[in-house]
Design a protein around this motif. Sequence first.
Motif, PDB file in Angstrom:
ATOM      1  N   PHE A  40     -49.823 -11.550  -1.366  1.00 12.39           N
ATOM      2  CA  PHE A  40     -50.275 -12.897  -1.315  1.00 12.39           C
ATOM      3  C   PHE A  40     -48.914 -13.708  -1.903  1.00 12.39           C
ATOM      4  N   LEU A  41     -49.160 -15.145  -1.604  1.00 15.01           N
ATOM      5  CA  LEU A  41     -48.040 -15.922  -2.219  1.00 15.01           C
ATOM      6  C   LEU A  41     -49.039 -17.064  -2.728  1.00 15.01           C
ATOM      7  N   SER A  42     -48.734 -17.681  -3.761  1.00 10.99           N
ATOM      8  CA  SER A  42     -49.555 -18.881  -4.264  1.00 10.99           C
ATOM      9  C   SER A  42     -48.154 -19.982  -4.440  1.00 10.99           C
ATOM     10  N   GLY A  43     -48.317 -20.808  -3.521  1.00  9.63           N
ATOM     11  CA  GLY A  43     -47.440 -22.021  -3.455  1.00  9.63           C
ATOM     12  C   GLY A  43     -47.160 -22.548  -1.915  1.00  9.63           C
ATOM     13  N   ARG A  44     -46.174 -23.342  -1.682  1.00  9.08           N
ATOM     14  CA  ARG A  44     -45.884 -23.945  -0.418  1.00  9.08           C
ATOM     15  C   ARG A  44     -44.619 -23.284   0.310  1.00  9.08           C
ATOM     16  N   PHE A  45     -44.720 -23.263   1.669  1.00  8.77           N
ATOM     17  CA  PHE A  45     -43.479 -22.859   2.453  1.00  8.77           C
ATOM     18  C   PHE A  45     -42.767 -24.329   3.041  1.00  8.77           C
ATOM     19  N   ALA A  46     -43.606 -25.357   3.112  1.00  9.91           N
ATOM     20  CA  ALA A  46     -43.148 -26.541   3.658  1.00  9.91           C
ATOM     21  C   ALA A  46     -43.387 -27.556   2.778  1.00  9.91           C
ATOM     22  N   LEU A  47     -42.802 -28.582   2.839  1.00  7.15           N
ATOM     23  CA  LEU A  47     -43.229 -29.793   1.944  1.00  7.15           C
ATOM     24  C   LEU A  47     -44.622 -30.614   2.457  1.00  7.15           C
ATOM     25  N   VAL A  48     -45.107 -30.232   3.738  1.00  8.13           N
ATOM     26  CA  VAL A  48     -46.388 -30.835   4.036  1.00  8.13           C
ATOM     27  C   VAL A  48     -47.826 -29.989   3.262  1.00  8.13           C
ATOM     28  N   GLU A  49     -47.215 -28.988   2.862  1.00 13.34           N
ATOM     29  CA  GLU A  49     -48.428 -27.973   2.412  1.00 13.34           C
ATOM     30  C   GLU A  49     -48.532 -28.257   0.930  1.00 13.34           C
ATOM     31  N   ALA A  50     -49.594 -28.097   0.585  1.00 16.36           N
ATOM     32  CA  ALA A  50     -50.190 -28.125  -0.790  1.00 16.36           C
ATOM     33  C   ALA A  50     -49.650 -27.236  -1.918  1.00 16.36           C
ATOM     34  N   ASP A  52     -50.591 -25.811  -4.292  1.00 17.84           N
ATOM     35  CA  ASP A  52     -51.408 -24.610  -4.741  1.00 17.84           C
ATOM     36  C   ASP A  52     -52.043 -23.866  -3.534  1.00 17.84           C
ATOM     37  N   THR A  53     -51.429 -23.884  -2.446  1.00 19.87           N
ATOM     38  CA  THR A  53     -51.881 -23.080  -1.112  1.00 19.87           C
ATOM     39  C   THR A  53     -51.627 -21.561  -1.684  1.00 19.87           C
ATOM     40  N   LEU A  54     -52.797 -20.859  -1.228  1.00 19.46           N
ATOM     41  CA  LEU A  54     -52.625 -19.449  -1.435  1.00 19.46           C
ATOM     42  C   LEU A  54     -52.591 -18.735  -0.238  1.00 19.46           C
ATOM     43  N   HIS A  55     -51.447 -18.233   0.209  1.00 21.76           N
ATOM     44  CA  HIS A  55     -51.372 -17.631   1.639  1.00 21.76           C
ATOM     45  C   HIS A  55     -51.475 -16.133   1.222  1.00 21.76           C
ATOM     46  N   ILE A  56     -52.635 -15.472   2.046  1.00 17.44           N
ATOM     47  CA  ILE A  56     -52.898 -14.222   1.884  1.00 17.44           C
ATOM     48  C   ILE A  56     -53.246 -13.560   3.083  1.00 17.44           C
ATOM     49  N   GLU A  57     -52.682 -12.135   2.943  1.00 20.58           N
ATOM     50  CA  GLU A  57     -52.662 -11.241   4.194  1.00 20.58           C
ATOM     51  C   GLU A  57     -54.226 -11.119   4.387  1.00 20.58           C
ATOM     52  N   GLY A  58     -54.347 -10.937   5.735  1.00 21.08           N
ATOM     53  CA  GLY A  58     -55.854 -10.653   6.015  1.00 21.08           C
ATOM     54  C   GLY A  58     -56.188  -9.186   5.626  1.00 21.08           C
ATOM     55  N   ARG A  59     -55.474  -8.383   5.059  1.00 22.29           N
ATOM     56  CA  ARG A  59     -55.823  -6.923   4.712  1.00 22.29           C
ATOM     57  C   ARG A  59     -56.766  -6.816   3.667  1.00 22.29           C
ATOM     58  N   PHE A  60     -56.565  -8.009   2.769  1.00 22.82           N
ATOM     59  CA  PHE A  60     -57.425  -8.115   1.660  1.00 22.82           C
ATOM     60  C   PHE A  60     -58.972  -8.174   2.011  1.00 22.82           C
ATOM     61  N   PRO A  61     -59.816  -7.571   1.233  1.00 27.25           N
ATOM     62  CA  PRO A  61     -61.052  -7.583   1.631  1.00 27.25           C
ATOM     63  C   PRO A  61     -61.760  -9.133   2.025  1.00 27.25           C
ATOM     64  N   GLY A  72     -62.564 -22.652  -5.000  1.00 32.65           N
ATOM     65  CA  GLY A  72     -61.762 -23.883  -4.796  1.00 32.65           C
ATOM     66  C   GLY A  72     -60.286 -23.902  -4.295  1.00 32.65           C
ATOM     67  N   HIS A  73     -59.725 -22.387  -4.118  1.00 31.66           N
ATOM     68  CA  HIS A  73     -58.413 -22.337  -3.603  1.00 31.66           C
ATOM     69  C   HIS A  73     -58.329 -22.766  -2.290  1.00 31.66           C
ATOM     70  N   THR A  74     -57.281 -23.260  -1.817  1.00 36.36           N
ATOM     71  CA  THR A  74     -56.866 -23.670  -0.622  1.00 36.36           C
ATOM     72  C   THR A  74     -56.420 -22.337   0.255  1.00 36.36           C
ATOM     73  N   ILE A  75     -56.936 -21.764   1.113  1.00 37.06           N
ATOM     74  CA  ILE A  75     -56.500 -20.516   1.734  1.00 37.06           C
ATOM     75  C   ILE A  75     -55.819 -20.662   3.024  1.00 37.06           C
ATOM     76  N   ASN A  76     -54.652 -19.888   3.094  1.00 42.09           N
ATOM     77  CA  ASN A  76     -53.888 -19.722   4.454  1.00 42.09           C
ATOM     78  C   ASN A  76     -53.963 -18.378   4.717  1.00 42.09           C
ATOM     79  N   ARG A  77     -54.950 -17.857   5.476  1.00 40.20           N
ATOM     80  CA  ARG A  77     -54.890 -16.281   5.831  1.00 40.20           C
ATOM     81  C   ARG A  77     -53.867 -15.962   6.835  1.00 40.20           C
ATOM     82  N   TRP A  78     -53.185 -15.110   6.469  1.00 44.02           N
ATOM     83  CA  TRP A  78     -52.120 -14.446   7.037  1.00 44.02           C
ATOM     84  C   TRP A  78     -52.611 -13.393   8.128  1.00 44.02           C
ATOM     85  N   ASP A  79     -52.069 -12.999   9.123  1.00 47.26           N
ATOM     86  CA  ASP A  79     -52.417 -11.873  10.124  1.00 47.26           C
ATOM     87  C   ASP A  79     -52.094 -10.689   9.008  1.00 47.26           C
TER      88      ASP A  79
END
Length: 115
Positions: A40-50, A52-61, A72-79
């Motif tokens: 997972f990664l907490s942070g942004r990849f682009a200026l338009v993202e929050a 505190d976005t939590l990018h997380i791989e879908g293999r987590f339960p 309350g986490h903003t989730i971006n679920r990755w493949d």
Amino acid sequence: MPIRPRTISGNAPSMSASMDWASSPTRSAPIQEAIEMPRFLSGRFALVEARDTLHIEGRFPTDTIDALAQRGHTINRWDAGNEMAGHAHGITIDRRNGVPSGGSDPRSDGAAIGY
């Protein structure tokens, strides 16, 4: 070149898992298994993202990801196996017998090579 957030969030868990397993009296240090762990990664990849976005791989339960969203986490679920989670390759040496083991990240191309 400055250290990118993905470097820390990708490599630190792999190193920690490998070291934890290496110190276990009942388990060897499987560097490949440590590198393949979901990330997972907490942070942004682009200026338009929050920030505190939590990018997380879908293999987590799913329950874990849902619980984070409910808190309350903003989730971006990755493949599963998304290369945005970073790339890691590593070599460990078994302290008991001196045998090296290598691991290569399936999220990227590359290899662990040693002499």
